[in-house]
Design a protein around this motif. Sequence first.
Motif, PDB file in Angstrom:
ATOM      1  N   ALA A  52      21.936  28.754 -27.142  1.00 49.21           N
ATOM      2  CA  ALA A  52      20.836  27.857 -26.213  1.00 49.21           C
ATOM      3  C   ALA A  52      20.620  27.616 -24.865  1.00 49.21           C
ATOM      4  N   LEU A  53      21.873  27.920 -24.078  1.00 50.68           N
ATOM      5  CA  LEU A  53      21.733  27.665 -22.787  1.00 50.68           C
ATOM      6  C   LEU A  53      20.697  29.278 -22.405  1.00 50.68           C
ATOM      7  N   GLN A  54      20.964  30.076 -22.759  1.00 46.92           N
ATOM      8  CA  GLN A  54      21.491  31.584 -22.641  1.00 46.92           C
ATOM      9  C   GLN A  54      19.993  31.530 -22.712  1.00 46.92           C
ATOM     10  N   LEU A  55      19.348  31.010 -24.509  1.00 51.42           N
ATOM     11  CA  LEU A  55      17.988  31.416 -23.950  1.00 51.42           C
ATOM     12  C   LEU A  55      16.963  30.374 -23.780  1.00 51.42           C
ATOM     13  N   ALA A  56      17.310  29.533 -23.019  1.00 50.29           N
ATOM     14  CA  ALA A  56      16.744  28.160 -22.173  1.00 50.29           C
ATOM     15  C   ALA A  56      16.315  28.881 -20.866  1.00 50.29           C
ATOM     16  N   LEU A  57      17.179  29.743 -20.674  1.00 51.34           N
ATOM     17  CA  LEU A  57      17.058  30.833 -19.846  1.00 51.34           C
ATOM     18  C   LEU A  57      16.364  31.891 -19.291  1.00 51.34           C
ATOM     19  N   GLN A  58      16.439  32.157 -20.598  1.00 51.39           N
ATOM     20  CA  GLN A  58      15.539  33.218 -19.967  1.00 51.39           C
ATOM     21  C   GLN A  58      13.742  32.824 -21.032  1.00 51.39           C
ATOM     22  N   ALA A  59      13.761  31.905 -21.587  1.00 60.34           N
ATOM     23  CA  ALA A  59      12.232  31.009 -21.827  1.00 60.34           C
ATOM     24  C   ALA A  59      11.314  30.463 -19.989  1.00 60.34           C
ATOM     25  N   GLY A  60      12.832  30.788 -19.264  1.00 60.18           N
ATOM     26  CA  GLY A  60      12.300  29.643 -17.800  1.00 60.18           C
ATOM     27  C   GLY A  60      12.373  28.876 -17.597  1.00 60.18           C
ATOM     28  N   ALA A  61      13.278  27.934 -18.011  1.00 61.21           N
ATOM     29  CA  ALA A  61      13.727  26.630 -17.765  1.00 61.21           C
ATOM     30  C   ALA A  61      14.301  27.089 -15.856  1.00 61.21           C
ATOM     31  N   ASP A  62      13.978  25.823 -14.980  1.00 60.75           N
ATOM     32  CA  ASP A  62      14.831  25.637 -13.883  1.00 60.75           C
ATOM     33  C   ASP A  62      15.981  25.027 -14.185  1.00 60.75           C
ATOM     34  N   ALA A  63      16.188  24.067 -15.160  1.00 60.01           N
ATOM     35  CA  ALA A  63      17.571  23.935 -15.254  1.00 60.01           C
ATOM     36  C   ALA A  63      17.299  23.331 -16.812  1.00 60.01           C
ATOM     37  N   VAL A  64      18.984  23.539 -17.591  1.00 62.46           N
ATOM     38  CA  VAL A  64      19.245  22.680 -18.372  1.00 62.46           C
ATOM     39  C   VAL A  64      20.271  21.647 -18.601  1.00 62.46           C
ATOM     40  N   TYR A  65      20.505  21.223 -19.692  1.00 61.53           N
ATOM     41  CA  TYR A  65      20.920  19.620 -19.121  1.00 61.53           C
ATOM     42  C   TYR A  65      21.832  20.214 -20.955  1.00 61.53           C
ATOM     43  N   LEU A  66      23.133  19.289 -20.815  1.00 57.43           N
ATOM     44  CA  LEU A  66      24.554  20.029 -22.058  1.00 57.43           C
ATOM     45  C   LEU A  66      25.342  18.504 -21.950  1.00 57.43           C
ATOM     46  N   ASN A  92       0.738  -1.016  -0.225  1.00 56.24           N
ATOM     47  CA  ASN A  92       0.239  -0.623   0.212  1.00 56.24           C
ATOM     48  C   ASN A  92       1.094   1.554   0.102  1.00 56.24           C
ATOM     49  N   PRO A  93       1.898   1.249  -0.984  1.00 56.25           N
ATOM     50  CA  PRO A  93       2.426   2.684  -1.291  1.00 56.25           C
ATOM     51  C   PRO A  93       1.863   3.906  -1.166  1.00 56.25           C
ATOM     52  N   THR A  94       2.494   4.992  -0.638  1.00 59.12           N
ATOM     53  CA  THR A  94       2.134   6.195  -0.557  1.00 59.12           C
ATOM     54  C   THR A  94       2.285   7.068  -1.238  1.00 59.12           C
ATOM     55  N   PRO A  95       1.417   7.552  -2.828  1.00 58.91           N
ATOM     56  CA  PRO A  95       1.453   8.313  -3.491  1.00 58.91           C
ATOM     57  C   PRO A  95       2.422   9.737  -3.322  1.00 58.91           C
ATOM     58  N   PRO A  96       3.794  10.168  -3.715  1.00 58.40           N
ATOM     59  CA  PRO A  96       4.615  11.124  -3.621  1.00 58.40           C
ATOM     60  C   PRO A  96       3.706  12.430  -3.195  1.00 58.40           C
ATOM     61  N   ALA A  97       3.562  13.857  -2.589  1.00 58.92           N
ATOM     62  CA  ALA A  97       2.346  14.857  -2.690  1.00 58.92           C
ATOM     63  C   ALA A  97       3.394  15.798  -4.372  1.00 58.92           C
ATOM     64  N   PRO A  98       2.088  16.050  -4.774  1.00 60.07           N
ATOM     65  CA  PRO A  98       1.803  16.205  -6.185  1.00 60.07           C
ATOM     66  C   PRO A  98       2.862  18.016  -5.733  1.00 60.07           C
ATOM     67  N   ARG A  99       3.732  18.330  -6.950  1.00 59.68           N
ATOM     68  CA  ARG A  99       4.777  18.948  -6.330  1.00 59.68           C
ATOM     69  C   ARG A  99       5.430  19.262  -7.936  1.00 59.68           C
ATOM     70  N   LYS A 100       4.985  21.199  -8.027  1.00 57.94           N
ATOM     71  CA  LYS A 100       5.536  21.993  -9.108  1.00 57.94           C
ATOM     72  C   LYS A 100       6.154  21.218 -10.559  1.00 57.94           C
ATOM     73  N   PRO A 101       6.257  20.383 -11.089  1.00 59.78           N
ATOM     74  CA  PRO A 101       7.725  20.106 -11.039  1.00 59.78           C
ATOM     75  C   PRO A 101       8.357  21.176 -11.896  1.00 59.78           C
ATOM     76  N   GLN A 102       9.448  20.444 -12.217  1.00 59.45           N
ATOM     77  CA  GLN A 102      10.916  21.562 -12.539  1.00 59.45           C
ATOM     78  C   GLN A 102      10.776  21.594 -14.312  1.00 59.45           C
ATOM     79  N   LEU A 103      11.506  22.330 -15.187  1.00 57.75           N
ATOM     80  CA  LEU A 103      10.959  22.599 -16.295  1.00 57.75           C
ATOM     81  C   LEU A 103      12.867  21.950 -16.462  1.00 57.75           C
ATOM     82  N   VAL A 104      13.091  20.822 -17.856  1.00 54.33           N
ATOM     83  CA  VAL A 104      14.333  20.702 -18.311  1.00 54.33           C
ATOM     84  C   VAL A 104      14.385  21.330 -19.315  1.00 54.33           C
ATOM     85  N   CYS A 105      15.500  21.722 -19.675  1.00 52.30           N
ATOM     86  CA  CYS A 105      15.583  22.254 -21.394  1.00 52.30           C
ATOM     87  C   CYS A 105      17.077  21.869 -21.554  1.00 52.30           C
ATOM     88  N   PRO A 106      17.035  21.527 -22.548  1.00 52.28           N
ATOM     89  CA  PRO A 106      18.869  21.080 -23.780  1.00 52.28           C
ATOM     90  C   PRO A 106      19.475  22.452 -24.265  1.00 52.28           C
TER      91      PRO A 106
END
Length: 346
Positions: free
Chosen positions: A23-37, A3-17
């Motif tokens: 591209a990194l600079q534009l992702a940050l300007q557009a609201g990415a929480d994190a970028v991956y490279l 009977n596992p307890t589902p995790p509490a909903p959270r606002k998901p992070q937006l992870v962008c390429p």
Amino acid sequence: MNNPTPPAPRKPQLVCPAGSLRALQLALQAGADAVYLGLKDATNARNFAGLNFDAAQVREGVAQAHAQGRKVLMALNTFGDARDRSPWQRAVDHAVELGADALIVADIAVLADARRRHPQVRLHLSVQASATNYEAINFYRQRYGIERAVLPRVLTLQQVQHLIRHCEVPVEVFGFGSLCVMVEGRCALSSYATGQSPNTAGVCSPPSAVRWDEAADGVRARLGGVLIDHYRPGEPRGYPTLCKGRFEVGSLASDYALEEPTSLNTLSLLPQLIESGIDAIKIEGRQRSPSYVAEVTKVWRSAIDAAWSAHCGQGRYSVQPAWDGQLARWAEGQQHTLGAYDRPWR
């Protein structure tokens, strides 16, 4: 677990390429929480010429992200060469020295090495590890200390929800971008045509193996000498990959035998994904242009904010026509799909 307890909903992070510093600079300007490279070598799964980062660019990107309270994730998500694993070890050292907030890793040897030599580093399990059930993910948590797992794009929404209820670590899912018909991390298809494994070389269609033959009746795309598509004059053409080529099968006319070029788009599932307790939503596309990154990030920033507000009782969530219109410009074949999330034929 009973009977596992589902995790509490959270606002998901937006992870962008980010395939480039722009591209990194534009992702940050557009609201990415994190970028991956990734670095400019075979340690990352988008090892295309003209893309990726050298040490100075990583350092600059990390500084800009941290100044805005955002994070940089380093993709070291190919599998080390058994003959020489030193490039992957050096990449781990570089990522830590350059200030990456987490490493996205698939190979258990790379995970083990990173945890042994850099126990303070945050480790994310890459989609390339192909962990499709909670037992596998919990094993990676217990053995290597991973702190997030990226799910492969082969699970239904119900399977994702079941996995999250039993999982010991937060989960990241893909929200938009190109689909891979193969089980990620296990594809050997292009190896037969090119002699290079996408799991070690970092590209499933290395540019050196791609050839375009132009003629009066159109363009023929070849990979490693294998004809995989014929585009009529004026017909849009994409980068040639074997799984998305058109082939003659038996007596059937030439068509997409394995997978059509179409993009995953889960905007309509955002409320269910949030309610499931996902930790992050990932946008595919390090090989795409900075303009793609900027526009797709902007749409998804708006959508996640709207879906979270609706979850918190502030209005109702609906997919805005303008969002779909903007994303259609960047979708493969200008087509959207829910992919494996929705299988009506079951």
